[in-house]
Design a protein around this motif. Structure first.
Motif, mmCIF file in Angstrom:
data_model
loop_
_atom_site.group_PDB
_atom_site.id
_atom_site.type_symbol
_atom_site.label_atom_id
_atom_site.label_comp_id
_atom_site.label_asym_id
_atom_site.label_seq_id
_atom_site.Cartn_x
_atom_site.Cartn_y
_atom_site.Cartn_z
ATOM 1 N N VAL A 245 0.865 -1.230 -0.088
ATOM 2 C CA VAL A 245 0.001 -0.090 0.011
ATOM 3 C C VAL A 245 0.873 1.288 -0.069
ATOM 4 C CG1 VAL A 245 -1.822 -0.975 0.966
ATOM 5 C CG2 VAL A 245 -0.196 -0.215 2.576
ATOM 6 N N GLY A 248 0.683 2.850 -3.417
ATOM 7 C CA GLY A 248 -0.325 3.779 -3.726
ATOM 8 C C GLY A 248 -1.937 2.901 -3.495
ATOM 9 N N ASP A 249 -2.995 3.410 -3.944
ATOM 10 C CA ASP A 249 -4.205 3.006 -3.766
ATOM 11 C C ASP A 249 -4.476 1.314 -3.822
ATOM 12 O OD1 ASP A 249 -7.088 2.357 -3.700
ATOM 13 O OD2 ASP A 249 -7.466 4.430 -4.077
ATOM 14 N N ALA A 251 -6.833 -0.239 -4.676
ATOM 15 C CA ALA A 251 -7.832 -0.738 -5.701
ATOM 16 C C ALA A 251 -7.193 -0.985 -6.929
ATOM 17 C CB ALA A 251 -8.866 0.608 -6.012
ATOM 18 N N ASP A 252 -6.077 -0.182 -7.433
ATOM 19 C CA ASP A 252 -5.482 -0.317 -8.612
ATOM 20 C C ASP A 252 -4.784 -1.639 -8.620
ATOM 21 O OD1 ASP A 252 -6.338 2.321 -9.382
ATOM 22 O OD2 ASP A 252 -4.640 3.188 -8.517
ATOM 23 N N HIS A 277 -1.638 5.434 2.794
ATOM 24 C CA HIS A 277 -1.346 4.745 1.698
ATOM 25 C C HIS A 277 -0.600 5.552 0.814
ATOM 26 C CE1 HIS A 277 -4.853 1.656 2.610
ATOM 27 N NE2 HIS A 277 -3.760 1.486 3.267
ATOM 28 N N GLY A 278 0.101 5.044 -0.385
ATOM 29 C CA GLY A 278 0.901 5.811 -1.248
ATOM 30 C C GLY A 278 1.917 6.698 -0.462
ATOM 31 N N THR A 288 -7.675 5.344 8.020
ATOM 32 C CA THR A 288 -7.221 4.699 6.711
ATOM 33 C C THR A 288 -7.496 3.346 6.245
ATOM 34 O OG1 THR A 288 -5.314 6.084 6.695
ATOM 35 C CG2 THR A 288 -5.220 4.448 5.185
ATOM 36 N N SER A 292 -10.558 2.692 3.217
ATOM 37 C CA SER A 292 -9.965 1.842 2.142
ATOM 38 C C SER A 292 -11.038 0.426 1.835
ATOM 39 C CB SER A 292 -8.559 1.529 2.434
ATOM 40 O OG SER A 292 -8.210 0.655 1.356
ATOM 41 N N GLU A 295 -14.205 1.433 0.415
ATOM 42 C CA GLU A 295 -14.045 1.659 -1.223
ATOM 43 C C GLU A 295 -13.803 0.549 -1.944
ATOM 44 O OE1 GLU A 295 -10.728 4.343 -1.534
ATOM 45 O OE2 GLU A 295 -11.584 5.973 -0.195
ATOM 46 N N ILE A 296 -13.028 -0.430 -1.711
ATOM 47 C CA ILE A 296 -12.659 -1.865 -2.346
ATOM 48 C C ILE A 296 -13.765 -2.937 -2.188
ATOM 49 C CG2 ILE A 296 -10.382 -0.942 -2.369
ATOM 50 C CD1 ILE A 296 -9.766 -3.111 -0.530
#
Length: 404
Positions: A245, A248-249, A251-252, A277-278, A288, A292, A295-296
């Motif tokens: 992490v 970056g995010d 999700a990517d 993250h990132g 965080t 996160s 979101e995912i």
């Protein structure tokens, strides 16, 4: 008879101290609730500690991130041999080898009777729920010691069927007191089932236990996220996909693995000392991970949150976080109809089944978490190494029984 034990000695420090041998009565001491002083424990047993583990929850206290008093005897992950039996104990005998859930529960209250042993109403005068050697948990003395008192022993202790078999698998079985059921609870809370895609935030011992549990429950893909490359390597070694992490995010990176940027289920095995993250990976951002995983995780999914969150954190990044108030995107979770499962794991709900999985070679939890036995006298060194982020789960061996 004395009783060597590991105690919290102020922020960043633990030390070995001589403590009294346990009696069937709660005595005054650091962290003991005044209403519990003098409490009679004839329903208890005294254990000779075989294995007692250093936990990430202990580290929160040792870092000075709770209101734990100096002198508190640490340790809530306890496996031992019964050496004394209280007057009111019926079913345990001297010589039995048992696992002790980190939750202390009475077996009599409304919550215990419905299996909610993590929030027993009778063992902590301050709030529901209790544990050995932990801040604000009633003041029951911790088990990182040569001997420890276990109350309501007929109810709390899980007896291993065969002593020799138990000693052969002791590094696996010692995980039954906390991290294996806690990780499993996270996976169950997240709704993991056959074919699930699962994201586990955190590759420490509880995160690895959650990933192991997701595999045991039939997940199709388990993805583990962390900042620590050594711990991520450990997750890959047991067949997990990983994301760093710090890059970056999540999700990517998840999309690169699955083809879509979301999972069916997510587990927070980090808790309140989460980092960004990132580019924000170096700074503490306690919400965080919660944000996160909302979101995912797909709409309608569930979030298992075995990671620890506290009501008092004197070292928090802001005044709100000092009392456990975090900047969560709760509206996002609401919009996606997420289910949140939080709180202490009710260990008793899972420990017998997980014991059978271990004894019948269905899982290798000690190998997965890199269980490493050290002497009680090496506990300060073990705490320091664990705090540095090594990919190990330290198991204290007060009597040299594991090595033997």
């Amino acid at each position: 008879m004395g009783n060597l034990a590991v105690s919290y000695a102020g922020a960043g420090k633990v030390e070995l101290i001589d403590t009294p041998y346990p009696e069937f009565e709660l005595k005054d001491g650091p962290g003991v609730h005044p209403a519990n002083i003098g409490r009679q424990v004839h329903h208890g047993v005294i254990l000779k500690t075989i294995a007692t583990n250093i936990c990430g929850s202990d580290q929160h206290m040792v870092r000075g991130r709770t209101t734990a008093p100096e002198g508190l005897v640490l340790g809530h992950e306890i496996t031992g041999e019964v050496v004394e039996v209280g007057r009111d104990v019926e079913f345990l005998k001297v010589g039995d080898v048992v696992s002790v859930p980190f939750n202390i529960s009475c077996g009599r209250c409304r919550n215990c009777k419905t299996g909610q042993t993590g929030i027993c109403l009778n063992v902590n005068p301050d709030r529901p729920g209790s544990a050995y050697g932990y801040v604000d948990m009633g003041g029951w003395v911790g088990g990182q010691a040569e001997y420890v008192l276990v109350p309501y022993a007929d109810w709390n202790a899980l007896k291993f069927p065969d002593r020799d078999q138990a000693m052969e698998k002791i590094l696996d079985l010692t995980m039954l007191s906390d991290i294996f059921p806690t990780g499993f609870h996270g996976a169950v809370g997240a709704g993991v089932t056959v074919g699930s895609t699962v994201y586990v935030a955190g590759a420490g011992p509880v995160g690895i236990a959650a990933a192991t549990s997701a595999q045991l429950l039939g997940a199709a893909v388990v993805i583990v996220g962390d900042l620590n490359e050594d711990r991520l390597a450990q997750a890959r070694a047991m067949g997990c996909e990983t994301v760093n992490v710090a890059l970056g995010d999540p999700a990517d990176q998840i999309e690169q693995i699955l083809g879509v940027p979301e999972v069916d289920c997510a587990i927070d095995a980090v808790g309140f000392e989460a980092r960004g993250h990132g580019h924000g990976a170096a700074t503490e951002q306690p919400a965080t991970v919660l944000n996160s995983i909302m979101e995912i995780t797909r709409a309608g999914g569930s979030l298992g949150i075995p990671g620890l969150y506290v009501t008092g954190d004197p070292g928090a990044v802001d005044e709100a976080a000092k009392v456990g108030s975090l900047s969560m995107r709760f509206g996002l979770g609401w919009a996606k109809s997420h289910t949140f499962v939080t709180g202490q794991c009710p260990v008793m709900k899972y420990h017998r089944g997980l014991m059978n999985a271990i004894l019948n070679d269905k899982v290798s939890i000690a190998k997965n978490v890199n269980a490493t036995a050290i002497s009680l006298k090496d506990a300060p060194k073990g705490y320091a190494e664990f705090d540095s982020g090594v990919a190990k789960k330290f198991v204290l061996d007060p009597h040299g029984l594991i090595g033997a």
